[in-house]
Design a protein around this motif. Structure first.
Motif, mmCIF file in Angstrom:
data_model
loop_
_atom_site.group_PDB
_atom_site.id
_atom_site.type_symbol
_atom_site.label_atom_id
_atom_site.label_comp_id
_atom_site.label_asym_id
_atom_site.label_seq_id
_atom_site.Cartn_x
_atom_site.Cartn_y
_atom_site.Cartn_z
ATOM 1 N N HIS A 370 14.317 5.885 -11.730
ATOM 2 C CA HIS A 370 14.179 5.758 -10.270
ATOM 3 C C HIS A 370 13.243 6.823 -9.702
ATOM 4 O O HIS A 370 12.518 6.551 -8.729
ATOM 5 C CB HIS A 370 15.560 5.839 -9.613
ATOM 6 C CG HIS A 370 16.447 4.667 -9.918
ATOM 7 N ND1 HIS A 370 16.126 3.373 -9.534
ATOM 8 C CD2 HIS A 370 17.624 4.587 -10.577
ATOM 9 C CE1 HIS A 370 17.075 2.551 -9.947
ATOM 10 N NE2 HIS A 370 17.994 3.257 -10.571
ATOM 11 N N THR A 373 9.766 5.444 -10.456
ATOM 12 C CA THR A 373 9.452 4.300 -9.588
ATOM 13 C C THR A 373 9.162 4.758 -8.172
ATOM 14 O O THR A 373 8.227 4.265 -7.516
ATOM 15 C CB THR A 373 10.631 3.306 -9.590
ATOM 16 O OG1 THR A 373 10.879 2.879 -10.929
ATOM 17 C CG2 THR A 373 10.316 2.095 -8.718
ATOM 18 N N ASP A 377 5.761 4.210 -6.031
ATOM 19 C CA ASP A 377 5.814 3.438 -4.784
ATOM 20 C C ASP A 377 5.220 4.187 -3.600
ATOM 21 O O ASP A 377 4.731 3.555 -2.650
ATOM 22 C CB ASP A 377 7.268 3.047 -4.466
ATOM 23 C CG ASP A 377 7.799 1.985 -5.418
ATOM 24 O OD1 ASP A 377 6.960 1.336 -6.085
ATOM 25 O OD2 ASP A 377 9.028 1.821 -5.506
ATOM 26 N N VAL A 414 3.128 1.313 -15.598
ATOM 27 C CA VAL A 414 3.217 0.885 -14.196
ATOM 28 C C VAL A 414 1.984 1.343 -13.424
ATOM 29 O O VAL A 414 1.389 0.579 -12.655
ATOM 30 C CB VAL A 414 4.503 1.448 -13.544
ATOM 31 C CG1 VAL A 414 4.572 1.040 -12.065
ATOM 32 C CG2 VAL A 414 5.730 0.958 -14.287
#
Length: 488
Positions: A370, A373, A377, A414
Motif C-alpha cells: 500500500h 501504491t 498514485d 507499475v
C-alpha cells in the motif's frame, strides 16, 4: 456505501502505519532510545497488533525468517571464513600496502577506504566487501583517532555505486522485472555510475581533508610501522603518533567532533586490543607457509560466487570448513578460532533475524504494498513523459524503506507501465531504478550494513545520521549524470 468507505480507509490506514512504523524505528535508534535488535523486533510487533493482525504475527515472522535464513547462514560462515583469513595473515600485506600509501595522513586513509571498498565490491557481495574493508582500515582509524562513521559511510557509498554491477543484484532484478537484457541496462549506465564513483572519491577527499585539519598528520617524509603484542604504534619522524596520548591529538577536547572520533561506536579497550592484535606480526595464528593456499582458496571462492557455481551460503560453509581444517588441523585450535569470532557471528546473525520480524510484518500486513501504491498514485499526471526521472528520484526513498525485491518486483513494473503510456522505454526505467543504490546500502533492511557497523563498532543510528545526506547526494549526482548523458 459504508463498506466501500471502510475498504478505502483501510489501505490508507496501512499506508500511514507503514510510514509511521519506519519513522518510529529510525527516530528511536538515531536517538539511541532502543538498540537496533530491540527496535527491529518490538516496533513491528506493536504495529502488527495495532493493525489488528496480532494473531498472525507468528506467521509473518516465520515467513520473514524463512526468507532471510540463507542470508543469515551466509553471513555467519562468511564472518568465520574471513575471520580465519585475517587470523592467518592473508590481508596483512594489503594493510601494510595501504598504510605505506596513506603515510598516516587522514585524507589518504579516507580516500584509500573508498578505493579499497570499490575494488573489493567487484565480487558483488556487500558483506564480503565490508568485512575486508573494515579489517584492513579499522586499525588505522583507531590509532589516528579518526571518525569511524567516516569509514562506514564512505565504504557503504562506494559499495552502493558498485552494487549496480550485473552480478550484484539490483541490475539483474530490474532486468528480470521488466523483461529486458541486463547488459542493455548496465552498459549504457557505466558513464553515470563512473561519475557517481568519482563523486564518492571527491567526497572522500573532502571528508579526509576535514579529518586532517582536525587531527593533523605525521611527518610525510618517514613513517615507521611498529606492531607489538596488542597495539599498533605509528611513529612519525621525530614525533609521537597522531592521536596518541603524547601527541594530544584526538583526546576528546578542543575541536568539534573529536570526542566522536575517539569514542563513537567503539567498544571497550579489550575489544580494541583484540583488533590491534589481529595485525601482530608474531601472533601464533599466522600461517605464512599456507599463504598462497589461503590466497588461492579465497580467489576460488570469490570466482565460484561470481559464476554462481553453488549458492553463496553453501560456498562460504564449505570455504570456512576447509580453511579451518587446513590452517588449524587440531580441534582445540579450531574451537579457539570459532570462539574468537563468536561475538561478530552472534551480533550479525541476530540482527538479520531481528530484521526478519520487521520485513515480515511490513510484507505480511500489506503495508509495503500500500505504501508503494500510494507513492505511485500521488505522481501528477503531467509527469508521465518524465517517468524515468520520477523513477530515479523515487528510487531513493523506496529502496531505503523496502527491500530490493519489493521495489524491483513490486513497484518498478507499475512505474514502467505508467511510463510506457507516455513513450518511456522499459530500458530507461530500469536504468533510472538503479540510482538509489548508494543510499540503499545503508538501509536498515540490508543485512550487510550490520556487518559494516558491527565490525567497525559503530552505532547504527550514528552511521545513519552521518551517511544519509551524503549517500542521497551521491544518488542525485548519478541521476543528474544519467540525464545529462541521455541515459535516463
Amino acid at each position: 456505501m459504508g463498506r466501500s468507505r471502510a475498504n478505502v480507509r483501510y489501505p490508507l490506514m496501512l499506508t500511514i502505519l507503514g510510514f509511521a512504523m519506519i519513522a518510529t524505528f529510525l527516530v528511536l535508534i538515531m536517538m539511541k532510545k532502543m538498540s537496533p535488535i530491540a527496535a527491529l523486533v518490538l516496533i513491528p510487533a506493536a504495529f502488527c497488533v495495532f493493525v489488528g493482525k496480532g494473531a498472525k504475527l507468528g506467521d509473518y515472522v516465520i515467513d520473514g525468517v524463512t526468507g532471510l535464513a540463507p542470508t543469515a547462514a551466509m553471513l555467519m560462515f562468511a564472518i568465520v571464513y574471513f575471520g580465519v583469513m585475517i587470523d592467518v595473515g592473508l590481508f596483512d600485506p594489503i594493510v601494510r600496502g595501504i598504510l605505506r600509501f596513506c603515510k598516516a595522513d587522514p585524507m589518504r586513509i579516507v580516500v584509500g577506504t573508498a578505493v579499497l571498498a570499490a575494488v573489493v565490491s567487484l565480487d558483488g557481495d556487500g558483506s564480503t566487501t565490508f568485512m575486508i574493508t573494515v579489517s584492513a582500515m579499522y586499525p588505522l582509524y583507531k590509532r589516528l583517532k579518526m571518525s569511524l562513521v567516516v569509514m562506514t559511510g564512505v565504504a557503504a557509498m562506494a559499495n552502493g555505486v558498485m552494487n549496480t554491477l550485473p552480478w550484484g543484484g539490483p541490475t539483474a532484478r530490474a532486468a528480470t522485472a521488466l523483461k529486458v537484457d541486463a547488459g542493455d541496462v548496465f552498459v549504457p549506465m557505466i558513464p553515470a555510475l563512473a561519475v557517481g564513483l568519482l563523486a564518492v572519491l571527491v567526497l572522500s577527499y573532502v571528508l579526509g581533508v576535514r579529518e586532517r585539519r582536525r587531527l593533523g598528520v605525521l611527518a610525510p617524509d618517514e613513517v615507521l610501522v611498529t606492531e607489538k603484542e596488542t597495539e599498533t604504534v605509528l611513529v612519525g619522524a621525530g614525533g609521537a603518533a597522531a592521536g596518541s596520548p603524547a601527541s594530544g591529538e584526538g583526546s576528546g577536547t578542543g575541536t568539534e567532533g573529536t570526542a566522536t572520533a575517539g569514542t563513537e561506536g567503539t567498544g571497550p579497550d579489550g575489544a580494541d586490543d583484540e583488533r590491534f592484535a589481529a595485525l601482530d606480526p608474531d601472533r601464533p595464528t599466522l600461517r605464512p607457509r599456507l599463504y598462497w593456499f589461503n590466497a588461492l582458496l579465497t580467489v576460488a571462492l570469490l570466482t565460484a560466487m561470481i559464476m554462481e557455481l553453488l549458492p553463496i551460503p553453501v560456498l562460504f560453509l564449505l570455504g570456512a570448513a576447509l580453511a579451518l581444517s587446513v590452517n588449524f588441523p587440531h580441534i582445540p585450535d579450531q574451537k579457539a578460532r570459532l570462539a574468537a569470532h563468536a561475538d561478530n557471528v552472534l551480533n550479525v546473525s541476530g540482527m538479520v533475524f531481528a530484521a526478519a520480524v520487521f520485513t515480515g510484518v511490513l510484507q505480511g500486513t500489506g503495508m509495503v504494498d500500500h505504501m508503494a501504491t500510494w507513492m505511485v498514485d500521488v505522481i501528477p499526471e503531467g509527469m508521465g513523459p518524465h517517468m524515468a526521472l520520477v523513477t530515479g528520484v523515487l528510487s531513493l526513498p523506496l529502496t531505503y524503506f523496502m527491500s530490493n525485491d519489493g521495489f524491483y518486483f513490486g513497484v518498478l513494473p507499475v512505474l514502467a507501465e505508467a511510463g510506457a503510456a507516455h513513450g518511456v522505454t522499459p530500458l530507461e526505467m530500469a536504468r533510472a531504478s538503479l540510482v538509489g543504490q548508494p543510499l540503499h546500502m545503508s538501509s536498515p533492511l540490508v543485512p550487510a550494513v550490520y556487518v559494516l557497523v558491527g565490525m567497525a563498532k559503530v552505532e547504527f543510528g550514528d552511521h545513519t545520521r552521518f551517511v544519509v545526506k551524503w549517500a542521497a547526494l551521491t544518488c542525485l549526482v548519478v541521476l543528474a549524470a544519467g540525464v545529462l548523458f541521455g541515459i535516463v
